[in-house]
Design a protein around this motif. Sequence first.
Motif, PDB file in Angstrom:
ATOM      1  N   LEU A  68      14.761 -18.151-133.427  1.00  0.00           N
ATOM      2  CA  LEU A  68      14.682 -17.227-132.285  1.00  0.00           C
ATOM      3  C   LEU A  68      15.424 -15.932-132.580  1.00  0.00           C
ATOM      4  CD1 LEU A  68      15.217 -19.734-129.324  1.00  0.00           C
ATOM      5  CD2 LEU A  68      13.066 -18.781-130.168  1.00  0.00           C
ATOM      6  N   THR A  69      16.557 -16.045-133.253  1.00  0.00           N
ATOM      7  CA  THR A  69      17.339 -14.861-133.586  1.00  0.00           C
ATOM      8  C   THR A  69      16.555 -13.921-134.497  1.00  0.00           C
ATOM      9  OG1 THR A  69      19.391 -16.117-133.404  1.00  0.00           O
ATOM     10  CG2 THR A  69      19.502 -14.056-134.608  1.00  0.00           C
ATOM     11  N   ALA A  70      15.745 -14.491-135.377  1.00  0.00           N
ATOM     12  CA  ALA A  70      14.983 -13.687-136.324  1.00  0.00           C
ATOM     13  C   ALA A  70      13.771 -13.011-135.685  1.00  0.00           C
ATOM     14  CB  ALA A  70      14.529 -14.557-137.497  1.00  0.00           C
ATOM     15  N   ARG A  71      13.426 -13.408-134.483  1.00  0.00           N
ATOM     16  CA  ARG A  71      12.271 -12.805-133.824  1.00  0.00           C
ATOM     17  C   ARG A  71      12.612 -11.424-133.270  1.00  0.00           C
ATOM     18  NH1 ARG A  71       8.742 -17.423-130.571  1.00  0.00           N
ATOM     19  NH2 ARG A  71       8.489 -18.835-132.344  1.00  0.00           N
ATOM     20  N   ILE A  78      10.360 -12.244-128.514  1.00  0.00           N
ATOM     21  CA  ILE A  78      11.147 -13.015-127.542  1.00  0.00           C
ATOM     22  C   ILE A  78      10.566 -12.841-126.144  1.00  0.00           C
ATOM     23  CG2 ILE A  78      13.398 -13.198-126.405  1.00  0.00           C
ATOM     24  CD1 ILE A  78      13.335 -14.449-129.156  1.00  0.00           C
ATOM     25  N   ALA A  79      10.166 -11.614-125.827  1.00  0.00           N
ATOM     26  CA  ALA A  79       9.557 -11.362-124.516  1.00  0.00           C
ATOM     27  C   ALA A  79       8.266 -12.157-124.359  1.00  0.00           C
ATOM     28  CB  ALA A  79       9.289  -9.865-124.339  1.00  0.00           C
ATOM     29  N   GLN A  80       7.467 -12.241-125.423  1.00  0.00           N
ATOM     30  CA  GLN A  80       6.225 -13.018-125.376  1.00  0.00           C
ATOM     31  C   GLN A  80       6.507 -14.507-125.199  1.00  0.00           C
ATOM     32  OE1 GLN A  80       4.260 -11.970-129.025  1.00  0.00           O
ATOM     33  NE2 GLN A  80       3.678  -9.927-128.319  1.00  0.00           N
ATOM     34  N   LEU A  81       7.554 -14.989-125.867  1.00  0.00           N
ATOM     35  CA  LEU A  81       7.927 -16.396-125.713  1.00  0.00           C
ATOM     36  C   LEU A  81       8.306 -16.701-124.269  1.00  0.00           C
ATOM     37  CD1 LEU A  81       8.719 -19.216-126.781  1.00  0.00           C
ATOM     38  CD2 LEU A  81      10.983 -18.276-127.290  1.00  0.00           C
ATOM     39  N   LEU A  82       9.133 -15.854-123.682  1.00  0.00           N
ATOM     40  CA  LEU A  82       9.564 -16.076-122.298  1.00  0.00           C
ATOM     41  C   LEU A  82       8.390 -15.951-121.334  1.00  0.00           C
ATOM     42  CD1 LEU A  82      12.969 -14.151-122.290  1.00  0.00           C
ATOM     43  CD2 LEU A  82      12.572 -16.599-122.561  1.00  0.00           C
ATOM     44  N   GLN A  83       7.443 -15.099-121.666  1.00  0.00           N
ATOM     45  CA  GLN A  83       6.261 -14.973-120.821  1.00  0.00           C
ATOM     46  C   GLN A  83       5.414 -16.240-120.885  1.00  0.00           C
ATOM     47  OE1 GLN A  83       5.571 -12.530-118.730  1.00  0.00           O
ATOM     48  NE2 GLN A  83       3.634 -13.432-118.057  1.00  0.00           N
ATOM     49  N   SER A  96      19.771 -17.224-120.379  1.00  0.00           N
ATOM     50  CA  SER A  96      20.605 -17.875-121.382  1.00  0.00           C
ATOM     51  C   SER A  96      21.624 -16.892-121.931  1.00  0.00           C
ATOM     52  CB  SER A  96      19.748 -18.409-122.532  1.00  0.00           C
ATOM     53  OG  SER A  96      18.835 -19.375-122.064  1.00  0.00           O
ATOM     54  N   SER A  97      22.846 -17.347-122.114  1.00  0.00           N
ATOM     55  CA  SER A  97      23.927 -16.469-122.568  1.00  0.00           C
ATOM     56  C   SER A  97      23.870 -16.190-124.061  1.00  0.00           C
ATOM     57  CB  SER A  97      25.287 -17.088-122.224  1.00  0.00           C
ATOM     58  OG  SER A  97      25.417 -18.365-122.843  1.00  0.00           O
ATOM     59  N   SER A  98      23.149 -17.009-124.832  1.00  0.00           N
ATOM     60  CA  SER A  98      23.051 -16.824-126.270  1.00  0.00           C
ATOM     61  C   SER A  98      21.769 -17.480-126.754  1.00  0.00           C
ATOM     62  CB  SER A  98      24.248 -17.442-126.985  1.00  0.00           C
ATOM     63  OG  SER A  98      24.204 -18.864-126.885  1.00  0.00           O
ATOM     64  N   PHE A  99      21.418 -17.211-127.997  1.00  0.00           N
ATOM     65  CA  PHE A  99      20.230 -17.835-128.570  1.00  0.00           C
ATOM     66  C   PHE A  99      20.443 -19.325-128.810  1.00  0.00           C
ATOM     67  CE2 PHE A  99      18.989 -13.483-129.356  1.00  0.00           C
ATOM     68  CZ  PHE A  99      17.621 -13.533-129.139  1.00  0.00           C
ATOM     69  N   THR A 100      21.679 -19.722-128.997  1.00  0.00           N
ATOM     70  CA  THR A 100      21.964 -21.147-129.132  1.00  0.00           C
ATOM     71  C   THR A 100      21.683 -21.870-127.821  1.00  0.00           C
ATOM     72  OG1 THR A 100      23.671 -20.744-130.809  1.00  0.00           O
ATOM     73  CG2 THR A 100      23.737 -22.859-129.664  1.00  0.00           C
ATOM     74  N   THR A 101      22.075 -21.254-126.716  1.00  0.00           N
ATOM     75  CA  THR A 101      21.796 -21.836-125.400  1.00  0.00           C
ATOM     76  C   THR A 101      20.303 -21.870-125.134  1.00  0.00           C
ATOM     77  OG1 THR A 101      23.912 -21.013-124.561  1.00  0.00           O
ATOM     78  CG2 THR A 101      22.263 -21.641-122.934  1.00  0.00           C
ATOM     79  N   LEU A 102      19.625 -20.778-125.466  1.00  0.00           N
ATOM     80  CA  LEU A 102      18.175 -20.724-125.274  1.00  0.00           C
ATOM     81  C   LEU A 102      17.479 -21.784-126.123  1.00  0.00           C
ATOM     82  CD1 LEU A 102      15.660 -19.354-124.101  1.00  0.00           C
ATOM     83  CD2 LEU A 102      15.732 -17.751-126.020  1.00  0.00           C
ATOM     84  N   ALA A 103      17.958 -21.965-127.352  1.00  0.00           N
ATOM     85  CA  ALA A 103      17.360 -22.967-128.235  1.00  0.00           C
ATOM     86  C   ALA A 103      17.547 -24.375-127.693  1.00  0.00           C
ATOM     87  CB  ALA A 103      17.968 -22.843-129.632  1.00  0.00           C
TER      88      ALA A 103
END
Length: 256
Positions: A41-44, A49-54, A64-71
């Motif tokens: 996710l960080t590399a995107r 990222i916007a497309q993923l959330l959509q 999510s406060s971080s990409f680790t939390t989002l993951a």
Amino acid sequence: MSTPGTSRTSRTRAATGQDATPPTQPPTGGIAGTDDLAATLTARSDAEIAQLLQSRRDLIAPPSSSFTTLAARAGGRPSVEIALADLGAQPLAVAQAVVALGTQDAGVISRATGLGADDVAAGLERLRHLALVVEAGAVPGLAEVFGPRPQVPQAPVAPRPEELEVQEAAAVADQASRAAEELVRLATVLLEEWGREAGAILRTGGVGVRVLTRTAQALQESTQVTATVIEMAAGAGLLGLDEDGETWVPSREAAA
């Protein structure tokens, strides 16, 4: 976690502590960890990222406060089940094969499932877009959905010309008659099952993985065969929407 449009440099290492350089090795198999998904996710890009959330709107709130939390959220079973509910039969079969075979090799999956190479490639691309599969393998929630020993789904594979046999007309008619009787039986079981518990529809008009799995168990058939029976029953006018337009139920024609 920063919103799309902010600098990627400031969020990369703070999110995961890993380099955002995209992986260069070909995708493998196995089960990916939260760190693997976070690194992906960080590399995107912000747009990705916007497309993923959509595509996976359950991940939008709470932020999510971080990409680790989002993951952790994106790889968990509850969110994965929501994502799978909007998948078609073929991407779902590819997802199950990735878990069962422990590989993302399109050729291996194609040979094992009988799906066409283009269908497998499209399915893998969809799974990666949804962050259900990353380089290291399937996310944990995907493996949990299919269980510890998932079966490799099989697709209607056509024999090669040299494998075709010429059968007598009477034998063909007998087989066709039996197939028709079996289809009527399966359609009857389907209508009885959905008469007891209707099939909730998706925004796209199809049914989700939970309904498909439950119905397949009632029919004692694979999800691929079950999907075909559902489509044929709907095409024959045996299924219709309830008064709220939210579930598939036996139609008036089916009751007649």
